[in-house]
Design a protein around this motif. Structure first.
Motif, mmCIF file in Angstrom:
data_model
loop_
_atom_site.group_PDB
_atom_site.id
_atom_site.type_symbol
_atom_site.label_atom_id
_atom_site.label_comp_id
_atom_site.label_asym_id
_atom_site.label_seq_id
_atom_site.Cartn_x
_atom_site.Cartn_y
_atom_site.Cartn_z
ATOM 1 N N ILE A 65 21.053 31.313 47.225
ATOM 2 C CA ILE A 65 22.030 31.319 48.286
ATOM 3 C C ILE A 65 23.349 30.625 48.025
ATOM 4 O O ILE A 65 24.325 30.984 47.834
ATOM 5 C CB ILE A 65 21.480 30.885 49.660
ATOM 6 N N ALA A 66 23.167 29.570 47.522
ATOM 7 C CA ALA A 66 24.166 28.563 46.884
ATOM 8 C C ALA A 66 24.977 29.278 45.919
ATOM 9 O O ALA A 66 25.950 29.239 46.044
ATOM 10 C CB ALA A 66 23.602 27.097 46.721
ATOM 11 N N TYR A 67 24.236 29.677 44.958
ATOM 12 C CA TYR A 67 24.975 30.460 43.719
ATOM 13 C C TYR A 67 25.520 31.615 44.041
ATOM 14 O O TYR A 67 26.960 31.794 43.824
ATOM 15 C CB TYR A 67 24.025 30.749 42.695
ATOM 16 N N CYS A 68 25.209 32.353 45.197
ATOM 17 C CA CYS A 68 25.835 33.647 45.807
ATOM 18 C C CYS A 68 27.222 33.172 46.467
ATOM 19 O O CYS A 68 28.411 33.664 46.054
ATOM 20 C CB CYS A 68 25.002 34.232 46.661
ATOM 21 N N ILE A 69 27.300 32.029 47.004
ATOM 22 C CA ILE A 69 28.208 31.481 47.888
ATOM 23 C C ILE A 69 29.566 31.126 47.139
ATOM 24 O O ILE A 69 30.596 31.573 47.029
ATOM 25 C CB ILE A 69 27.983 30.485 49.093
ATOM 26 N N VAL A 70 28.850 30.443 45.950
ATOM 27 C CA VAL A 70 29.810 29.913 45.362
ATOM 28 C C VAL A 70 30.496 30.996 44.194
ATOM 29 O O VAL A 70 31.565 30.953 44.000
ATOM 30 C CB VAL A 70 29.169 28.693 44.070
ATOM 31 N N MET A 71 29.848 31.775 43.654
ATOM 32 C CA MET A 71 30.357 32.931 42.875
ATOM 33 C C MET A 71 31.061 33.719 43.535
ATOM 34 O O MET A 71 32.285 34.343 42.985
ATOM 35 C CB MET A 71 29.073 33.621 42.113
ATOM 36 N N ILE A 72 31.097 34.111 44.816
ATOM 37 C CA ILE A 72 31.651 35.016 45.472
ATOM 38 C C ILE A 72 33.195 34.392 45.847
ATOM 39 O O ILE A 72 33.921 35.184 45.792
ATOM 40 C CB ILE A 72 31.056 35.588 46.956
ATOM 41 N N LEU A 73 33.052 33.207 46.110
ATOM 42 C CA LEU A 73 34.179 32.469 46.128
ATOM 43 C C LEU A 73 35.083 32.555 44.912
ATOM 44 O O LEU A 73 36.489 32.658 44.963
ATOM 45 C CB LEU A 73 34.269 31.104 46.887
ATOM 46 N N ALA A 74 34.219 32.144 43.860
ATOM 47 C CA ALA A 74 35.108 32.115 42.307
ATOM 48 C C ALA A 74 35.736 33.517 42.007
ATOM 49 O O ALA A 74 36.729 33.359 41.740
ATOM 50 C CB ALA A 74 34.052 31.814 41.531
ATOM 51 N N VAL A 75 35.024 34.694 42.559
ATOM 52 C CA VAL A 75 35.401 35.829 42.092
ATOM 53 C C VAL A 75 36.550 36.075 43.117
ATOM 54 O O VAL A 75 37.523 36.793 42.581
ATOM 55 C CB VAL A 75 34.282 37.050 42.272
ATOM 56 N N PHE A 76 36.413 35.951 44.340
ATOM 57 C CA PHE A 76 37.504 35.964 45.226
ATOM 58 C C PHE A 76 38.937 35.565 44.904
ATOM 59 O O PHE A 76 39.899 36.102 45.017
ATOM 60 C CB PHE A 76 37.033 35.628 46.791
ATOM 61 N N PHE A 77 39.001 34.333 44.619
ATOM 62 C CA PHE A 77 40.063 33.429 44.499
ATOM 63 C C PHE A 77 40.655 33.839 42.964
ATOM 64 O O PHE A 77 41.899 33.795 42.804
ATOM 65 C CB PHE A 77 39.623 31.950 44.439
ATOM 66 N N THR A 78 39.712 34.504 42.154
ATOM 67 C CA THR A 78 40.214 34.646 40.789
ATOM 68 C C THR A 78 40.748 35.972 40.805
ATOM 69 O O THR A 78 41.864 36.227 40.310
ATOM 70 C CB THR A 78 39.003 34.815 39.552
ATOM 71 N N ALA A 79 40.142 36.955 41.649
ATOM 72 C CA ALA A 79 40.704 38.562 42.018
ATOM 73 C C ALA A 79 42.039 38.025 42.534
ATOM 74 O O ALA A 79 43.024 38.842 42.285
ATOM 75 C CB ALA A 79 39.711 39.147 42.830
ATOM 76 N N MET A 80 42.252 37.248 43.601
ATOM 77 C CA MET A 80 43.501 37.159 44.158
ATOM 78 C C MET A 80 44.704 36.621 43.353
ATOM 79 O O MET A 80 45.708 36.978 43.350
ATOM 80 C CB MET A 80 43.640 35.834 45.314
ATOM 81 N N ALA A 81 44.350 35.543 42.292
ATOM 82 C CA ALA A 81 45.165 35.082 41.449
ATOM 83 C C ALA A 81 45.721 36.073 40.459
ATOM 84 O O ALA A 81 46.904 36.039 40.021
ATOM 85 C CB ALA A 81 44.676 33.938 40.671
ATOM 86 N N VAL A 82 44.962 36.763 39.855
ATOM 87 C CA VAL A 82 45.287 38.074 38.925
ATOM 88 C C VAL A 82 45.906 39.142 39.555
ATOM 89 O O VAL A 82 47.082 39.527 39.270
ATOM 90 C CB VAL A 82 43.786 38.631 38.296
ATOM 91 N N VAL A 83 45.582 39.489 40.666
ATOM 92 C CA VAL A 83 45.928 40.557 41.640
ATOM 93 C C VAL A 83 47.561 40.407 41.679
ATOM 94 O O VAL A 83 48.315 41.177 41.822
ATOM 95 C CB VAL A 83 45.417 41.121 42.836
ATOM 96 N N VAL A 84 47.837 39.060 42.534
ATOM 97 C CA VAL A 84 49.175 38.663 42.827
ATOM 98 C C VAL A 84 50.149 38.646 41.612
ATOM 99 O O VAL A 84 51.127 38.946 41.607
ATOM 100 C CB VAL A 84 49.069 37.289 43.405
ATOM 101 N N ARG A 85 49.538 38.458 40.382
ATOM 102 C CA ARG A 85 50.492 38.299 39.218
ATOM 103 C C ARG A 85 50.769 39.864 38.647
ATOM 104 O O ARG A 85 51.770 40.135 38.148
ATOM 105 C CB ARG A 85 49.840 37.592 37.997
ATOM 106 N N ILE A 86 49.832 40.965 38.954
ATOM 107 C CA ILE A 86 49.994 41.999 38.289
ATOM 108 C C ILE A 86 50.295 43.095 39.471
ATOM 109 O O ILE A 86 50.950 44.085 38.780
ATOM 110 C CB ILE A 86 48.653 42.500 37.579
ATOM 111 N N GLU A 87 50.681 43.050 40.545
ATOM 112 C CA GLU A 87 50.885 43.898 41.742
ATOM 113 C C GLU A 87 51.854 43.371 42.501
ATOM 114 O O GLU A 87 51.441 42.534 43.169
ATOM 115 C CB GLU A 87 49.599 44.263 42.324
ATOM 116 N N PRO A 88 52.829 43.940 42.620
ATOM 117 C CA PRO A 88 54.013 43.431 43.553
ATOM 118 C C PRO A 88 54.153 43.625 44.904
ATOM 119 O O PRO A 88 54.415 43.245 45.761
ATOM 120 C CB PRO A 88 55.379 43.801 42.885
#
Length: 313
Positions: free
Chosen positions: A70-93
């Motif tokens: 459970i702890a790993y799922c929470i941490v990894m989902i948050l990591a994926v979420f914020f990584t995706a946000m950082a990448v998408v904001v840079r490549i999609e206007p």
């Protein structure tokens, strides 16, 4: 090696055969689009809550609860979420595309496509671990979806609205009711129990048939670049990172297969509905669901075969 191949094939094949039946029914015009949507609503509001409830009802929660998972799922989902946000904001206007893309990458079809994987590999009697994970993962998915779609719509996410959405989620209601039966030793009358378990048995095959009826591989729209990014992120990049780290920290057995269910499943069907309701790019969201679902037959098989061969379950 051949035995691992067969186990992997048996885990994935039944789901996609049922989806193929749905595709065939669509081509035969058994149901129109409106009727398919009504059936989908029925599955999510009636059959899946019964599935969530019955998977936990009568289970030994102490044995099924895996705090590390459970702890790993929470941490990894948050990591994926914020990584995706950082990448998408840079490549999609375009903000209208950003929310749909981020949601498509981090939010998986855990319940419809993931839980059958756990069931096919370990049997229905060991679904309690995955069902408990649903009570954490699904609300987290929902909270993050509301936040990201509201941000890129230009609004301010309301905590009260988020809490209401979670409280009204039928999957969460079913799972929580199942959990409550354990400490209070609640036993349903035989008649009620038979009805709930009968409805539970309908949930997964019906959902997979409906998903197959929703596929339209010829409709890619005008968002090909963004669609490719979403599908690669959801089916290849996210599971590669999440499953590798999960294996390295020692998650094994049904807990590891639950990870496959959470992180290697295609984009959640409900992401399309939320994108439409919150002024995001609904067409892109729909295509991400369709194409990730179609291609997941290959990618999920590969992930299961790879990690089965490595001895993680």
């Amino acid at each position: 090696m051949f035995e691992n191949f067969i186990i992997s094939l048996e885990a994935v094949a039944p789901m996609f055969i049922i989806m193929a039946i749905g595709v065939l029914l669509r081509r035969k015009n058994f149901l129109n689009e409106t009727e398919v949507k009504k059936l989908n609503k029925l599955v999510f509001n009636v059959f899946f809550p019964c599935l969530m409830f019955s998977n936990i009802y009568g289970a030994e929660i102490g044995d099924a609860f895996d705090g590390k998972l459970i702890a790993y799922c929470i941490v990894m989902i948050l990591a994926v979420f914020f990584t995706a946000m950082a990448v998408v904001v840079r490549i999609e206007p375009e903000n209208k595309n950003r929310g749909a893309m981020i949601q498509a990458i981090y939010r998986s079809n855990f319940v419809i496509m993931g839980i059958p994987i756990v069931s096919n590999i370990f049997g229905g009697e060991q679904l309690a671990t995955a069902a408990i994970a649903v009570t954490i993962v699904v609300p987290l998915f929902n909270v993050l979806a509301v936040v990201v779609l509201e941000i890129f719509r230009g609004g301010s996410p309301s905590p009260l609205h988020i809490l209401k959405e979670i409280a009204r989620n039928p999957l969460i209601i079913g799972a929580v009711l199942g959990i409550l039966t354990v400490p209070f030793h609640i036993v349903l009358p035989d008649l009620v129990e038979d009805v709930v378990f009968s409805l539970k048995d309908v949930a997964t095959p019906m959902a997979l048939v409906i998903l197959g009826m929703s596929l339209n591989l010829r409709d890619m729209g005008e968002e090909k670049r963004n669609l490719v990014i979403c599908v690669l992120g959801r089916l290849v990049i996210v599971p590669a990172a999440a499953l590798t780290v999960g294996a390295l920290i020692g998650l094994r057995g049904v807990s590891f297969v639950t990870l496959i269910a959470v992180f290697a499943s295609p984009t959640a069907v409900s992401s399309f509905t939320m994108a439409e309701q919150m002024d995001s790019n609904g067409q892109l969201a729909a295509n991400a669901v369709v194409f990730s679902s179609a291609l997941a037959s290959l990618t999920m098989f590969c992930w299961i075969f790879l990690f089965k061969s490595l001895g993680t379950f």
